[in-house]
Each structure stands twice: as C-alpha cells, then as structure tokens.
Scaffold this active site. Sequence first.
Site, PDB file in Angstrom:
ATOM      1  CG  HIS A 117      -1.844  -1.202   1.243  1.00 11.98           C
ATOM      2  ND1 HIS A 117      -1.426  -2.458   1.610  1.00 11.98           N
ATOM      3  CD2 HIS A 117      -3.162  -1.317   0.913  1.00 11.98           C
ATOM      4  CE1 HIS A 117      -2.443  -3.302   1.515  1.00 11.98           C
ATOM      5  NE2 HIS A 117      -3.502  -2.639   1.093  1.00 11.98           N
ATOM      6  N   GLY A 138      -4.866  -7.080  13.249  1.00  7.75           N
ATOM      7  CA  GLY A 138      -5.891  -7.903  12.631  1.00  7.75           C
ATOM      8  C   GLY A 138      -6.732  -7.099  11.665  1.00  7.75           C
ATOM      9  CG  ASN A 190      -6.659   8.877   2.972  1.00  4.39           C
ATOM     10  OD1 ASN A 190      -7.734   8.387   2.631  1.00  4.39           O
ATOM     11  ND2 ASN A 190      -5.682   8.139   3.467  1.00  4.39           N
ATOM     12  CG  HIS A 219      -5.991   1.960  -0.706  1.00  7.46           C
ATOM     13  ND1 HIS A 219      -5.873   0.616  -0.432  1.00  7.46           N
ATOM     14  CD2 HIS A 219      -6.429   2.529   0.437  1.00  7.46           C
ATOM     15  CE1 HIS A 219      -6.210   0.378   0.822  1.00  7.46           C
ATOM     16  NE2 HIS A 219      -6.566   1.521   1.369  1.00  7.46           N
ATOM     17  CD  GLU A 248     -21.938  -8.307  23.748  1.00  7.66           C
ATOM     18  OE1 GLU A 248     -22.944  -8.681  24.382  1.00  7.66           O
ATOM     19  OE2 GLU A 248     -21.961  -7.349  22.935  1.00  7.66           O
ATOM     20  CG  HIS A 283     -30.534 -15.206  24.173  1.00  4.05           C
ATOM     21  ND1 HIS A 283     -31.142 -14.521  23.150  1.00  4.05           N
ATOM     22  CD2 HIS A 283     -30.095 -14.265  25.055  1.00  4.05           C
ATOM     23  CE1 HIS A 283     -31.093 -13.219  23.408  1.00  4.05           C
ATOM     24  NE2 HIS A 283     -30.461 -13.034  24.544  1.00  4.05           N
TER      25      HIS A 283
END
Length: 650
Positions: free
Chosen positions: A24, A112, A180, A255, A402, A463
């Site tokens: 990149h 990640g 940007n 990019h 979470e 659930h």
Amino acid sequence: MDTKVINGIRNLGIDMIKSAGTGHPGVVLSMAPTFYTLFGKHLNFNKEDGKWINRDRFVLSAGHASALLYSTLFYAGFPIEIEDLKKWRVRKGKLAGHPELNKQIGVEVTTGLLGEGFGTAVGIAIAQEYLQNVLNRDIINNYTYAFVSDGDLMEGISYEAASLAGELKLGHLIVLYDSNKVSLDGSTKGVFGEDIQKRFEAMGWHTETVMNAEDYITIDKTIEKAKMVTDKPSLIEIKSIIGIGTSIQGTNKVHSGPLSDEDMELVKDKMNMTKVPFHVSKDAITYFREMIDKRTSEVYNNWVSKYNSVIEYNESLKNVLISLEEKNKRINIKNLKINFDLNMKEDLRDTNNNLINVIAKLNPLLICGSADISTSTRVYLNDLKEFNSDKHGRNIKFGVRERAMASICNGLALSDLRPICSTFLAFSDYMKPSIRMTSLMNLPVTYIFTHDSIKIGPDGPTHEPVEQLGNLRSIPNMYVFRPGDVNELVSCWDIITNKKIPSSLVLCKEEKGIIPGTSIEGALKGAYIVKKEEGRLSGILIATGSELETAIQISEELKSRGLYIRVVSMPCMEIFNNQDKEYKESLLPIGAKTIVIEASNDSKWNEFVYNKKYLLTINDFGISALKEEVLEYFDYNLDSLVQRVEKLLK
C-alpha cells in the site's frame, strides 16, 4: 535533514512494495512525516530493552501501512536490516505483510482486521492507567499511541472502544488519524461523511486537527499539546493526500499495489530520493538515531534509577513488579484450600466466582469484567472496586460492547496483565475476530462463556448456543474448556493459570457438585476415565460439561441391560490431543465403539467416532420452551438418550 529522513523512510517503503509486488504505497508517501515525528520527537522506547515496562506503545491499527512502519523502525535503529526489508512479505523473511507481534523489533501488536488495533490500544491504555495507580507515576507514566485510517473508524469496534475510552478518561491515549477520505473502492463520500471530531467529542475525547500532513512541525506541536490533556483521550486528525507526489495522488488507484515505473521515477524526482532500490543515506540514519537516542536515553536512565529505588526500598511494589516481570511463576490451584464440600450442590458459575477470587488474591495482575452481565455470568472480583475514571479497581464494566471487550482484553494481556472477560456463549460470535487475534498472538486472555446449551430454554433459539463450541474449537491455539463439575473446574483453572494460554472456559447454568469418579489430576490431561466399564467393554461414551452427568446415568441404566460402558470426560479436547499415543489409546482403544454426547454441532468430534451416527449432538436451532420441553423436542432427555445409545451398541 528532517526532510531527508522523511523522504528516506518513504523511499524504503515504496521500494519494499515494488520489490514485493504488493502493498500500500499511498499511506507510505502521505504519512511518513507523521511517523518521523512520532518516533523522532515523542515515542519513548529502548532498543536494547524491548520489554521495558514503561516504554510508550505504538499500535498500527491500519495494518496495511506495515511498509511504512518497518522502514521507520529501520531508520530508528531497531534490529531490522536492509535484507529484511527486501524479504518483506516473503516466506523466509521475518517481516510479515501485516505487522505481527515482535517487541524486539518494535512491533507491539499483531494487527488484525481494521479497527482491531484501535480496541487493543484502548486495552493497553487501560492497563497503563491501572499499573500507574498500582505502581505509582514514577514507575509507570507512559503513553499509548495508535495510528488509524478512515477504514478503522468505519468499523463498529472503533465506536465501542472509543466510547469506553472516553468514559474512562484515558488521558494517556493518543490516536493519530490519517484523514484522506479515500478507501479501496474510491472516495469515502456517501459512505463516511460524518464529522469525526464531533463524534469523538461527544464520546468525551479531546480533538485536534492538522491541516497538512507534510507539516511535521505542526504535527509535533499538536502531539505535545495532546500530551498535556490528562483527563481525556485525544484524537488528532491529520489531513493528508494519499499517494502524494504521484500522478494518481488523492485517488483510490494509489491505495494498493506497487507504483508504476513512471510514478516511481516521478515521486523520487519530486522528493529528491535516490533511484537506486533500497539505498539509504547514512547521514540521515545517523541524524535520526542520534535524535532518538539523545531524547530517550535520559528518560530510560532516570526511570532505571527510580525502578532500582523501588526494588530496594518498597517491598509491596517490588512484589507487584516481580509478578509483572516473572512469566513462569506458578500458582498451584489444585492445592489451594477452597473448602468444597463433597456433598455440595452449587451453581457452577458461583463456584467459578469463588475460584477466580482466590486466584485474584494471589495475583494482583488479574483484572476482569463482563459485557454488562456480570450478575448472570458471576464473573467479578468481590470487594474490589470498579475500574472507572479513578482507575483504581480491577472490575471493568465494559457495557454492552462485546466486540470491543475482547480486543481490549488483548491489550491488557499485551501489557502483562491477566484479563478475564465474560458473556453468554451465544454472544461469542461478536468476539470471534478478537479471539482469533488472542490465539494468533498466544496471549493469556481467559474468555468465560456461560449459558452454554439449549437447556437455557425460555430465551429461545437466539440465545441457545449450538454452533459456538465448534467455532471456538476451530480457532488454532485456542484452548476450550467445558468442565463437568467442581473438580474439573479446578483443573481447568490450574491449566489456564499456569500454562498462560489463550482459553475459553464454558460453564453451564446449573447446580453442580462433585460427580463421583471425577478427578482434578485426570482432567489435567484433557480427558480421562470417569466411570470404568464393569464387564466386557460394550462401548465408550465421551461427554463434556453438563452432559457428563447424563452420560454416567446412561451407563448405569444400560448396565442393567447387559451393556458395560466406559464414560470418558473430555473437558479440553486440545489438551487431550497433545497427549501421547499410548495414553490416548488407553482411554479410547482402537476398534471400540465410541459415542459422543454434547449439546453442540461441533464437527471436530468426527475424529473420535466411526461415523456421524455416533454423534449424539445438536444439529438444529433450539426452541423457546421450558428446559424439559426443549430436551424432549430434540430427543435429548435421559430416556431418549438411553434408547439411542442402546440402539447404537447392539
């Protein structure tokens, strides 16, 4: 000379991308002045002591900027060689395509998905604030810096993490935002048009703007100004032109992907860079490294003096420092006097609460929280304050966040704390990307998931977890524990505490005591025989968690019908799979009929059975009904399971 260093960093970055054929370049060209300023003027670190506990942390949340990071680290004097840069993204090279945790070369976090680093940075900042209050400001007074992109701030995790950071008033967290307005598909107009500064101000952040990313002097002053704000985290928006200097600057075309030969020549001419690939200026390197060493050596040496004084004169703080620095200190959980009654009947969540509170008294670095359901998961430290804007407590109220909770716990673990976080098992799906990063970095984060099966009933299929155990077990290096009783729970905590592994502890919402035949020592091997056959072996039942007691009842019932069944408990499949072949076959002899009973659809059980008809598992969503009605619906009550097992063994 400053400009020469900046352009040298740019030059190496685009050469790396050209050599690798991927990468990149846009961010390398536009944000080199920011990286130069941060590393040269502000970031405190020691290249000879990569694990210095008071170093500033830099988190590259926008992991696609790795070429920029590595070239900056090279110029700053970290143990990265030109040959390493040439082998970036190559199998035998040590520099991965996206940054991977390696503190010795200055990479603090494995980056990640976009936004993940943002949440992790908030966790590191929380750890810094906690340790500062425990150890005092002479020992811990560092900063956390994070570099983020438009893409990072589009991800929902950034909203969750930023909201909590503002609530906790994390004054030592500074986020540098590359603004940007261009993403891979083009302009962000129409998909990301909100006023970012107003959003962050509404969440309790201090904000600043740098209008020109080339203006390293203003960037320097703005970072310095942010460091003076002690009661709020800071966001510095740096307006940049992606791929500045190229013929395609300001567009998505720059990019990703290497620059064309024409653009390589164009940008190198404009910025007075050498056209020889991977050529560096020795004068620029010497200037940059001396600038850093002069600034940071004084900070480090002053800190060492204060550290030595604490070690010599303050016994209580010394013990905390020893806990922080000694990675191999053991706590013999199974030998602790926890006073479990042989006839006890207690919700396993309460038993777990007792255990973590005993462990917390022995480990001042244990810190925990939940996604607004500690009253249900029972994961909290009794008589210890909350971690709030005062930053003293060890219970974090994450709120219904979470996604951020999991990434924040990665940051806590990267700071050598021992984080525990909790929610319902069905909600683990929200956390999967961060749990994956826990495992990839091999961090000692403990995820506690309760309400672990269809037996929770009335809340309904939304659930009632079915596929979640399989999802967790599918993650490499994640140890999933599902204990059947108190003994096995103790064993699980002994492993979790002393092996310091990524772990998921899955608990039922049921009263449990000590099941006859269970063993702390046996469970330490991941699986063991709970009930041995009382005649010629007819078959083996493998069970986990709340199904263990059911398996024992099935074995007892079928004994009267002439079937002699061995019951094997397997609280941790991953630990069992690490045992030697001889032990495995002593439990599960080749040729024996083996049946698995678990209220999940985990396909990993296939490795233990002859074919899928021997899997008495749940392969459909649940229903909203009472527990007994749900079990009957699935043919999963005791009578039905006895009949199904008998049919398979005859």
